[in-house]
Design an enzyme around this catalytic site. Sequence first.
Site, PDB file in Angstrom:
ATOM      1  N   ILE A  10       0.817  -1.217   0.000  1.00  0.00           N
ATOM      2  CA  ILE A  10       0.000   0.000   0.000  1.00  0.00           C
ATOM      3  C   ILE A  10       0.849   1.265   0.000  1.00  0.00           C
ATOM      4  CG2 ILE A  10      -0.341   0.293   2.501  1.00  0.00           C
ATOM      5  CD1 ILE A  10      -3.394   0.724   1.626  1.00  0.00           C
ATOM      6  N   ASP A  33       0.977  -0.768   9.425  1.00  0.00           N
ATOM      7  CA  ASP A  33       1.239   0.468  10.178  1.00  0.00           C
ATOM      8  C   ASP A  33       2.745   0.773  10.193  1.00  0.00           C
ATOM      9  OD1 ASP A  33       0.839   2.638  11.843  1.00  0.00           O
ATOM     10  OD2 ASP A  33      -0.012   1.501  13.505  1.00  0.00           O
ATOM     11  N   VAL A 120      -2.530  -8.724  12.723  1.00  0.00           N
ATOM     12  CA  VAL A 120      -2.390  -8.837  14.174  1.00  0.00           C
ATOM     13  C   VAL A 120      -3.756  -8.946  14.866  1.00  0.00           C
ATOM     14  CG1 VAL A 120      -1.599  -7.611  16.245  1.00  0.00           C
ATOM     15  CG2 VAL A 120      -0.218  -7.562  14.174  1.00  0.00           C
ATOM     16  N   TYR A 121      -4.766  -8.274  14.356  1.00  0.00           N
ATOM     17  CA  TYR A 121      -6.070  -8.242  15.021  1.00  0.00           C
ATOM     18  C   TYR A 121      -6.923  -9.478  14.738  1.00  0.00           C
ATOM     19  CZ  TYR A 121      -5.476  -3.505  16.931  1.00  0.00           C
ATOM     20  OH  TYR A 121      -5.055  -2.406  17.662  1.00  0.00           O
TER      21      TYR A 121
HETATM   22  N1  AR6 Z   1       0.755  -3.185   2.189  1.00  0.00           N
HETATM   23  C1  AR6 Z   1      -0.509  -3.710   2.205  1.00  0.00           C
HETATM   24  N2  AR6 Z   1      -0.949  -4.570   3.132  1.00  0.00           N
HETATM   25  C2  AR6 Z   1      -0.075  -4.928   4.099  1.00  0.00           C
HETATM   26  C3  AR6 Z   1       1.249  -4.428   4.171  1.00  0.00           C
HETATM   27  C4  AR6 Z   1       1.650  -3.521   3.152  1.00  0.00           C
HETATM   28  N3  AR6 Z   1       2.873  -2.982   3.130  1.00  0.00           N
HETATM   29  N4  AR6 Z   1       1.858  -4.975   5.258  1.00  0.00           N
HETATM   30  C5  AR6 Z   1       0.960  -5.800   5.838  1.00  0.00           C
HETATM   31  N5  AR6 Z   1      -0.207  -5.772   5.143  1.00  0.00           N
HETATM   32  P1  AR6 Z   1      -1.971  -5.608  10.250  1.00  0.00           P
HETATM   33  P2  AR6 Z   1      -4.412  -5.193  11.872  1.00  0.00           P
HETATM   34  C6  AR6 Z   1      -1.473  -6.495   5.404  1.00  0.00           C
HETATM   35  O1  AR6 Z   1      -1.449  -6.598  11.237  1.00  0.00           O
HETATM   36  O2  AR6 Z   1      -4.730  -6.641  11.818  1.00  0.00           O
HETATM   37  C7  AR6 Z   1      -0.341  -2.921  13.955  1.00  0.00           C
HETATM   38  O3  AR6 Z   1       0.743  -3.163  14.779  1.00  0.00           O
HETATM   39  C8  AR6 Z   1      -1.417  -7.740   6.256  1.00  0.00           C
HETATM   40  O4  AR6 Z   1      -1.010  -8.854   5.464  1.00  0.00           O
HETATM   41  O5  AR6 Z   1      -1.022  -4.614   9.688  1.00  0.00           O
HETATM   42  O6  AR6 Z   1      -5.504  -4.199  11.591  1.00  0.00           O
HETATM   43  C9  AR6 Z   1      -1.132  -1.689  14.343  1.00  0.00           C
HETATM   44  O7  AR6 Z   1      -0.336  -0.720  14.951  1.00  0.00           O
HETATM   45  C10 AR6 Z   1      -2.865  -7.860   6.691  1.00  0.00           C
HETATM   46  O8  AR6 Z   1      -3.640  -8.512   5.691  1.00  0.00           O
HETATM   47  O9  AR6 Z   1      -3.218  -4.757  10.884  1.00  0.00           O
HETATM   48  C11 AR6 Z   1      -2.164  -2.243  15.277  1.00  0.00           C
HETATM   49  O10 AR6 Z   1      -1.661  -2.333  16.599  1.00  0.00           O
HETATM   50  C12 AR6 Z   1      -3.347  -6.416   6.779  1.00  0.00           C
HETATM   51  O11 AR6 Z   1      -2.314  -5.629   6.140  1.00  0.00           O
HETATM   52  C13 AR6 Z   1      -2.435  -3.607  14.736  1.00  0.00           C
HETATM   53  O12 AR6 Z   1      -1.256  -4.001  14.051  1.00  0.00           O
HETATM   54  C14 AR6 Z   1      -3.575  -5.886   8.175  1.00  0.00           C
HETATM   55  O13 AR6 Z   1      -2.626  -6.445   9.066  1.00  0.00           O
HETATM   56  C15 AR6 Z   1      -3.562  -3.615  13.734  1.00  0.00           C
HETATM   57  O14 AR6 Z   1      -3.817  -4.926  13.311  1.00  0.00           O
END
Ligand code: AR6
Length: 170
Positions: A10, A33, A120-121
């Site tokens: 993203i 994030d 993570v969630y």
């Molecule tokens: N581009 C697009 N998608 C991505 C990328 C990227 N560069 N990196 C990971 N994903 P998560 P959550 C995807 O864990 O579950 C954080 O620490 C990943 O594969 O990033 O909402 C925050 O600070 C997954 O499908 O977010 C919060 O504390 C999706 O993004 C917590 O994690 C979301 O995974 C939020 O957890």
Amino acid sequence: MAIEAVRGDITKQEVDAIVNAANQALAGGGGVDGAIHRAAGMAQLRAACDALGGCPTGEAKATPGFNLRAQWIIHAVGPRWRGGGHGEAELLASCYRRSLVVAAELGARSIAFPAISTGVYGYPAADAAAVAISTVRSVLASTPLGIELVRLVAFGDATYQLYLELLADP
Ligand code: AR6
């Protein structure tokens, strides 16, 4: 007005606004994030997030995009999955709805979303994809926001396939 799915990172998207899957403290973290903070510029984005004073689950708040191609980052806080009986679907839908509205208020015409809450969630990917697409469709159909492109960015192939299947089914 189009809704599309891509596989990718993203932080590389050339759209007006990208959405971050943030936490309530807007304190940064891992996953998408962490990637957004690194790409936007850690110190600048941290300072901008600190100034927002946190964000409730289901809500969204904006900062500049700093070093990103996107002009804005919309920080949305998704629900933690707790089995599905704790309002998770409504809170996740609210993230998508509020992100679209906040982006439109800034004048964004294109926006990219990650699969909020599915890392993570722990939100099940198929359920989250269905919420994402049904919510984006209903918001765009019911509210004149001026948003022309919504891009759902899948980091992995499984999520990408889910998006393609759902988008193929009107
Ligand atoms: N581009 C697009 N998608 C991505 C990328 C990227 N560069 N990196 C990971 N994903 P998560 P959550 C995807 O864990 O579950 C954080 O620490 C990943 O594969 O990033 O909402 C925050 O600070 C997954 O499908 O977010 C919060 O504390 C999706 O993004 C917590 O994690 C979301 O995974 C939020 O957890």
